[in-house]
Motif scaffolding. Structure first.
Motif, PDB file in Angstrom:
ATOM      1  N   ARG A   1     -31.807 -95.928   5.633  1.00  0.00           N
ATOM      2  CA  ARG A   1     -32.693 -96.509   4.828  1.00  0.00           C
ATOM      3  C   ARG A   1     -32.160 -97.437   3.646  1.00  0.00           C
ATOM      4  NH1 ARG A   1     -38.223 -96.881   6.168  1.00  0.00           N
ATOM      5  NH2 ARG A   1     -38.720 -95.326   7.619  1.00  0.00           N
TER       6      ARG A   1
ATOM      7  N   ARG B   1     -38.598 -85.852   3.714  1.00  0.00           N
ATOM      8  CA  ARG B   1     -39.214 -86.824   2.736  1.00  0.00           C
ATOM      9  C   ARG B   1     -38.381 -87.835   2.398  1.00  0.00           C
ATOM     10  NH1 ARG B   1     -39.441 -84.428  -2.018  1.00  0.00           N
ATOM     11  NH2 ARG B   1     -38.486 -82.581  -1.524  1.00  0.00           N
TER      12      ARG B   1
ATOM     13  N   ARG C   1     -38.310 -95.886   0.196  1.00  0.00           N
ATOM     14  CA  ARG C   1     -38.970 -96.906   0.644  1.00  0.00           C
ATOM     15  C   ARG C   1     -38.814 -98.143   0.015  1.00  0.00           C
ATOM     16  NH1 ARG C   1     -41.980 -96.621   4.942  1.00  0.00           N
ATOM     17  NH2 ARG C   1     -42.375 -94.523   4.747  1.00  0.00           N
TER      18      ARG C   1
ATOM     19  N   ALA D   1     -37.321 -90.527   3.611  1.00  0.00           N
ATOM     20  CA  ALA D   1     -37.571 -92.042   4.141  1.00  0.00           C
ATOM     21  C   ALA D   1     -38.712 -92.518   3.214  1.00  0.00           C
ATOM     22  CB  ALA D   1     -38.291 -91.967   5.464  1.00  0.00           C
ATOM     23  N   ASP D   2     -39.837 -91.907   2.622  1.00  0.00           N
ATOM     24  CA  ASP D   2     -40.610 -92.308   1.839  1.00  0.00           C
ATOM     25  C   ASP D   2     -40.163 -92.540   0.349  1.00  0.00           C
ATOM     26  OD1 ASP D   2     -42.929 -92.605   3.463  1.00  0.00           O
ATOM     27  OD2 ASP D   2     -43.473 -90.447   3.306  1.00  0.00           O
ATOM     28  N   ALA D   3     -39.105 -91.376   0.164  1.00  0.00           N
ATOM     29  CA  ALA D   3     -38.513 -91.414  -1.223  1.00  0.00           C
ATOM     30  C   ALA D   3     -37.981 -92.733  -1.576  1.00  0.00           C
ATOM     31  CB  ALA D   3     -37.558 -90.134  -1.582  1.00  0.00           C
TER      32      ALA D   3
ATOM     33  N   SER E   1     -46.037 -82.872  -7.401  1.00  0.00           N
ATOM     34  CA  SER E   1     -45.193 -83.631  -6.555  1.00  0.00           C
ATOM     35  C   SER E   1     -45.577 -85.158  -6.909  1.00  0.00           C
ATOM     36  CB  SER E   1     -44.967 -83.483  -4.993  1.00  0.00           C
ATOM     37  OG  SER E   1     -43.987 -84.387  -4.521  1.00  0.00           O
TER      38      SER E   1
ATOM     39  N   ARG F   1     -36.820 -92.828 -10.529  1.00  0.00           N
ATOM     40  CA  ARG F   1     -38.067 -92.102  -9.442  1.00  0.00           C
ATOM     41  C   ARG F   1     -37.711 -90.926  -9.134  1.00  0.00           C
ATOM     42  NH1 ARG F   1     -38.853 -95.524  -5.150  1.00  0.00           N
ATOM     43  NH2 ARG F   1     -36.869 -96.566  -5.456  1.00  0.00           N
TER      44      ARG F   1
ATOM     45  N   ALA G   1     -38.730 -87.872  -6.518  1.00  0.00           N
ATOM     46  CA  ALA G   1     -39.528 -87.317  -5.448  1.00  0.00           C
ATOM     47  C   ALA G   1     -39.209 -85.734  -5.248  1.00  0.00           C
ATOM     48  CB  ALA G   1     -39.003 -87.895  -3.821  1.00  0.00           C
TER      49      ALA G   1
ATOM     50  N   ALA H   1     -44.017 -88.111  -9.255  1.00  0.00           N
ATOM     51  CA  ALA H   1     -43.774 -89.202  -8.669  1.00  0.00           C
ATOM     52  C   ALA H   1     -44.074 -90.483  -9.332  1.00  0.00           C
ATOM     53  CB  ALA H   1     -44.214 -89.260  -7.330  1.00  0.00           C
TER      54      ALA H   1
END
Length: 232
Positions: free
Chosen positions: A155, A113, A119, A115-117, A45, A88, A90, A49
């Motif tokens: 988000r 996942r 961000r 939220a991080d993806a 992963s 990008r 994720a 990424a």
């Protein structure tokens, strides 16, 4: 004499226990299960990424092993690389919409996942999956989908979301039909664009689950064409 026998018996028991543990560990490694398997998926992963393809609007893809490029010599050629924009990815192998889709735990589900993806922001979010949800209940998939969409709205606001349904991978059998229909309904309910892929004729690796290089190219092009046709 009795003490010597007890010592010999104790030693034999210890040896058997050690051998048993080693056998289990070796079997787990051979099957790629447990922590070793999840660590490998996490590394894959992270590798995917780190690869950003294309130029233009910011596109974030959240997905499973197909997005991560599991089975490819060059993971950067997985299907999202065929999308227009600065893409990008994720992707986490084995993950899905439901919290229980992955044996690596609920922390790798799409909703967890997301939220991080996103961000760094996103002009378009593409969520691909469903093959790992075929053995999950409708309620579990529905709950995970709702959490995902709520998190994305928080988000990225009004950024469009495209949901790419599962293709008919031979290894997943008839389970794809139910998930495909369910995701189509959920996407409509949450005002997301749905892209069905169950009708695609794709080449698979020997595991009958993951795509070949040509399969990724065909799948990615089909998704890119559907996104362009939908005008999102």
């Amino acid at each position: 004499m009795l003490l010597a026998r007890r010592r010999s018996l104790l030693l034999a028991v210890v040896v058997l226990l050690v051998v048993g543990v080693l056998v289990v560990q070796l079997a787990d490694r051979a099957r790629g299960t447990g922590g070793t398997r999840c660590e490998r998926f996490a590394a894959g992963s992270a590798e995917r990424a780190a690869i950003v393809t294309g130029e233009g609007r910011d596109v974030v893809v959240i997905g499973d092993s197909w997005a991560a490029g599991l089975g490819l010599d060059e993971v950067g050629t997985s299907w999202p690389s065929r999308l227009a924009g600065r893409v990008r990815v994720a992707g986490f192998s084995g993950s899905g919409f439901s919290a229980g889709a992955s044996g690596c735990g609920p922390a790798v589900s799409f909703a967890a996942r997301a939220a991080d993806a996103v961000r760094g922001g996103a002009d378009l979010v593409v969520v691909e999956g469903g093959l790992n949800d075929v053995d999950q209940s409708t309620a579990a998939v529905r709950a995970g989908f709702a959490r995902l969409m709520t998190g994305l709205e928080r988000r990225v606001g009004d950024a469009p979301v495209v949901v790419v349904g599962p293709a008919s991978a031979p290894a997943r059998g008839d389970g794809v039909v139910r998930i495909d229909r369910l995701l189509a309904r959920l996407a409509e309910r949450h005002a997301a664009t749905y892209v069905p892929t169950s009708g695609l004729d794709l080449p698979y690796l020997d595991d009958r689950l993951h795509l070949t290089v040509d399969g990724h190219r065909a799948f990615g092009d089909a998704v890119a064409d559907a996104i362009a046709a939908a005008g999102v």
